[in-house]
Write a protein that holds these residues in place. Structure first.
Motif, PDB file in Angstrom:
ATOM      1  N   ASP A 126       0.849   7.076  -7.045  1.00  7.49           N
ATOM      2  CA  ASP A 126      -0.210   7.971  -7.498  1.00  7.49           C
ATOM      3  C   ASP A 126       0.203   9.438  -7.387  1.00  7.49           C
ATOM      4  O   ASP A 126      -0.506  10.317  -7.882  1.00  7.49           O
ATOM      5  N   ARG A 127       1.340   9.696  -6.753  1.00  9.68           N
ATOM      6  CA  ARG A 127       1.767  11.075  -6.517  1.00  9.68           C
ATOM      7  C   ARG A 127       3.102  11.413  -7.165  1.00  9.68           C
ATOM      8  O   ARG A 127       3.431  12.584  -7.341  1.00  9.68           O
ATOM      9  N   SER A 133      -3.861   9.314 -12.636  1.00  7.49           N
ATOM     10  CA  SER A 133      -3.909  10.003 -11.351  1.00  7.49           C
ATOM     11  C   SER A 133      -3.133  11.310 -11.343  1.00  7.49           C
ATOM     12  O   SER A 133      -3.099  12.006 -10.337  1.00  7.49           O
ATOM     13  N   GLY A 179      -2.069  -1.091  -4.587  1.00  8.90           N
ATOM     14  CA  GLY A 179      -1.290  -1.249  -3.364  1.00  8.90           C
ATOM     15  C   GLY A 179      -2.057  -2.016  -2.308  1.00  8.90           C
ATOM     16  O   GLY A 179      -1.521  -2.909  -1.643  1.00  8.90           O
ATOM     17  N   PRO A 195       0.807  -1.224   0.000  1.00  7.60           N
ATOM     18  CA  PRO A 195       0.000   0.000   0.000  1.00  7.60           C
ATOM     19  C   PRO A 195       0.836   1.269   0.000  1.00  7.60           C
ATOM     20  O   PRO A 195       0.446   2.280  -0.594  1.00  7.60           O
ATOM     21  N   LEU A 196       2.004   1.244   0.641  1.00  7.11           N
ATOM     22  CA  LEU A 196       2.868   2.425   0.649  1.00  7.11           C
ATOM     23  C   LEU A 196       3.362   2.746  -0.766  1.00  7.11           C
ATOM     24  O   LEU A 196       3.318   3.902  -1.197  1.00  7.11           O
ATOM     25  N   TRP A 234      -9.367   2.417   1.073  1.00  8.01           N
ATOM     26  CA  TRP A 234      -9.677   2.043   2.454  1.00  8.01           C
ATOM     27  C   TRP A 234     -11.130   2.334   2.815  1.00  8.01           C
ATOM     28  O   TRP A 234     -11.627   1.835   3.826  1.00  8.01           O
ATOM     29  N   HIS A 247       0.497   4.121  -2.905  1.00  5.86           N
ATOM     30  CA  HIS A 247       0.197   5.507  -2.524  1.00  5.86           C
ATOM     31  C   HIS A 247       1.198   6.472  -3.158  1.00  5.86           C
ATOM     32  O   HIS A 247       0.810   7.504  -3.722  1.00  5.86           O
ATOM     33  N   SER A 266     -10.393   6.740  -2.081  1.00  4.42           N
ATOM     34  CA  SER A 266      -9.539   5.962  -1.185  1.00  4.42           C
ATOM     35  C   SER A 266     -10.001   4.506  -1.155  1.00  4.42           C
ATOM     36  O   SER A 266     -11.170   4.232  -0.899  1.00  4.42           O
ATOM     37  N   ALA A 268      -7.026   6.402  -9.182  1.00  2.35           N
ATOM     38  CA  ALA A 268      -6.433   5.924  -7.921  1.00  2.35           C
ATOM     39  C   ALA A 268      -5.891   4.507  -8.102  1.00  2.35           C
ATOM     40  O   ALA A 268      -5.908   3.709  -7.174  1.00  2.35           O
ATOM     41  N   ALA A 292      -3.054   3.441  -5.531  1.00  4.44           N
ATOM     42  CA  ALA A 292      -3.530   3.174  -4.179  1.00  4.44           C
ATOM     43  C   ALA A 292      -4.322   1.873  -4.114  1.00  4.44           C
ATOM     44  O   ALA A 292      -4.165   1.066  -3.186  1.00  4.44           O
ATOM     45  N   TYR A 293      -5.167   1.646  -5.120  1.00  5.18           N
ATOM     46  CA  TYR A 293      -5.983   0.432  -5.126  1.00  5.18           C
ATOM     47  C   TYR A 293      -5.131  -0.820  -5.323  1.00  5.18           C
ATOM     48  O   TYR A 293      -5.317  -1.834  -4.630  1.00  5.18           O
TER      49      TYR A 293
END
Length: 424
Positions: free
Chosen positions: A79-80, A202, A359, A72-73, A221, A76, A219, A353, A356-357
């Motif tokens: 995406d950035r 993204s 991840g 997940p890290l 989550w 995340h 998100s 996303a 993130a997904y």
């Protein structure tokens, strides 16, 4: 035909263009290095650093658990920031952490370095998957199949080379295998750095080619259905624990089959993946086709469990035949699941996303790596008739996943979302 023409013909059917092909070389180098080291890791910690069996078990178990956060890290961050740069960072992190193992025999430091390497390893897997998704576009399922075939070839190359070095059994031989893995990560990082950054849903790409963060993305989550899908995925990854842990222990403790059959079954697994992964990928090229693969997937898994039970019902000849059938069945379950899992995990994720997904989805394989061996060893301890119970549990998970996927697919686009490009 000239060499250049033969090479062009070979590459013509590979999605992703030049960077897609370059990533295949990266996968081959990376997995060859991993194949060198993974078979020797436990022996290195035992004979070179002097750890006890209990300490080796703790080190590998705790470092593996620490790696769960890597998926997940990494998603995340991807995406950035440019996914290629995040992947290079993860590859270099693995190289440095593994190289640090050569500097100490202290248990705490060995655990720390192993955990850092495991964190980067799980993150790299997600980043590689995300890159392939973006660079191959609608052909992502076929590209994944080619990449997985190349990865298995790398494993086989590294494993065979490692077996030769392990025959020497010296400290220098173990250290050479570790250094070989370090070099493979450094080489993979150098090649990845040369790869162009693929379009990302993204981020917005400006005329200056610098990514600009887009609006806040959904998100995973907070996405209950995707989280449930990820939970069912952990059970469907169990073929890995069965093949890598369950079958060797079953051969040793429950049958009279010669122990030399263990590596032969592992070779059979690699050969089948290399031969069948790409041809079968066409059956999972859309989310609907991928969902349909869940039925033959569970049939293969249940057949493998039944064969494991049968392996104890007669003499050595029956056991060898049954175990061979089990290895084939579990391998095809592995192949079909890799195809379905790849396509569905991407199709169910919103385009803005994806990192993130994916991840979060990576948690399923990480959780299986931690809990799968425990479950499989419990099955072995319970006896032959526990295998059908394991098969029944997988049937329940497949039924739950099919329901989740069928309810979700109409709400999602079936391909990667377009990228917004501004021209100034």
């Amino acid at each position: 035909m000239s060499f250049s023409r033969r090479r062009a013909a070979l590459y013509a059917g590979i999605p992703g263009g030049r960077d897609g092909r370059r990533m295949l070389w990266i996968a081959l180098i990376n997995k060859a290095g991993t194949g060198l080291w993974m078979g020797a890791a436990a022996l290195y910690f035992t004979f070179v650093t002097g750890l006890s069996v209990t300490e080796v078990g703790l080190l590998m178990g705790i470092s593996g658990a620490a790696g769960i956060a890597g998926a997940p890290l990494a998603g995340h961050l991807a995406d950035r920031f440019p996914v290629t740069r995040v992947l290079v960072s993860a590859q270099l992190q693995q190289a440095v952490a593994l190289l640090a193992l050569l500097t100490t025999d202290n248990f705490s430091l060995l655990l720390l370095y192993s955990a850092v390497a495991s964190l980067a390893d799980r993150g790299s897997n997600v980043l590689t998957k995300l890159y392939a998704t973006r660079v191959a576009g609608p052909d992502r399922t076929r590209y994944q199949a080619v990449q997985r075939t190349v990865s298995n070839a790398g494993w086989a190359i590294g494993g065979l080379a490692g077996a030769g070095a392990l025959a020497a059994g010296t400290t220098h031989a173990y250290q050479a295998l570790l250094i070989g893995n370090v070099v493979s990560f450094a080489a993979a990082a150098a090649l990845t750095f040369r790869c162009a950054e693929p379009p990302s849903p993204s981020r917005t790409v400006t005329g200056s080619s610098h990514p600009v963060p887009a609006a806040p993305a959904p998100s995973p989550w907070r996405d209950r259905r995707y989280l449930l899908f990820t939970a069912t995925e952990a059970a469907l990854f169990l073929d890995d624990a069965v093949l890598q842990v369950g079958m060797p222990l079953w051969i040793v403790h429950a049958t009279d089959v010669p122990h030399g059959m263990v590596p032969l079954l592992m070779v059979l697994n690699c050969v089948l993946v290399v031969l069948c992964q790409v041809p079968l990928s066409r059956f999972g090229s859309t989310p609907e086709k991928a969902c349909a693969l869940l039925l033959p997937l569970v049939a293969c898994f249940v057949a493998g469990c039944a064969a494991m039970t049968v392996s104890t019902a007669g003499g050595t000849g029956l056991a060898i035949a049954a175990l061979t059938c089990a290895a084939v069945a579990f391998t095809f379950a592995e192949i079909l699941h890799s195809i379905a899992s790849w396509e569905l995990s991407v199709a169910l994720a919103p385009g803005d996303a994806q990192g993130a997904y994916l991840g979060v989805h990576g948690l399923s394989s990480s959780a299986q790596r931690s809990g799968g061996p425990l479950l499989v060893t419990a099955v072995i301890a319970a006896g032959p008739f526990a295998w059908p119970l394991l098969g029944a549990g997988v049937i329940a998970m497949v039924a739950a996943q099919r329901r989740l996927v069928r309810n979700r697919l109409p709400q999602r686009a079936l391909s990667v979302a377009p990228v917004t490009v501004s021209e100034h």
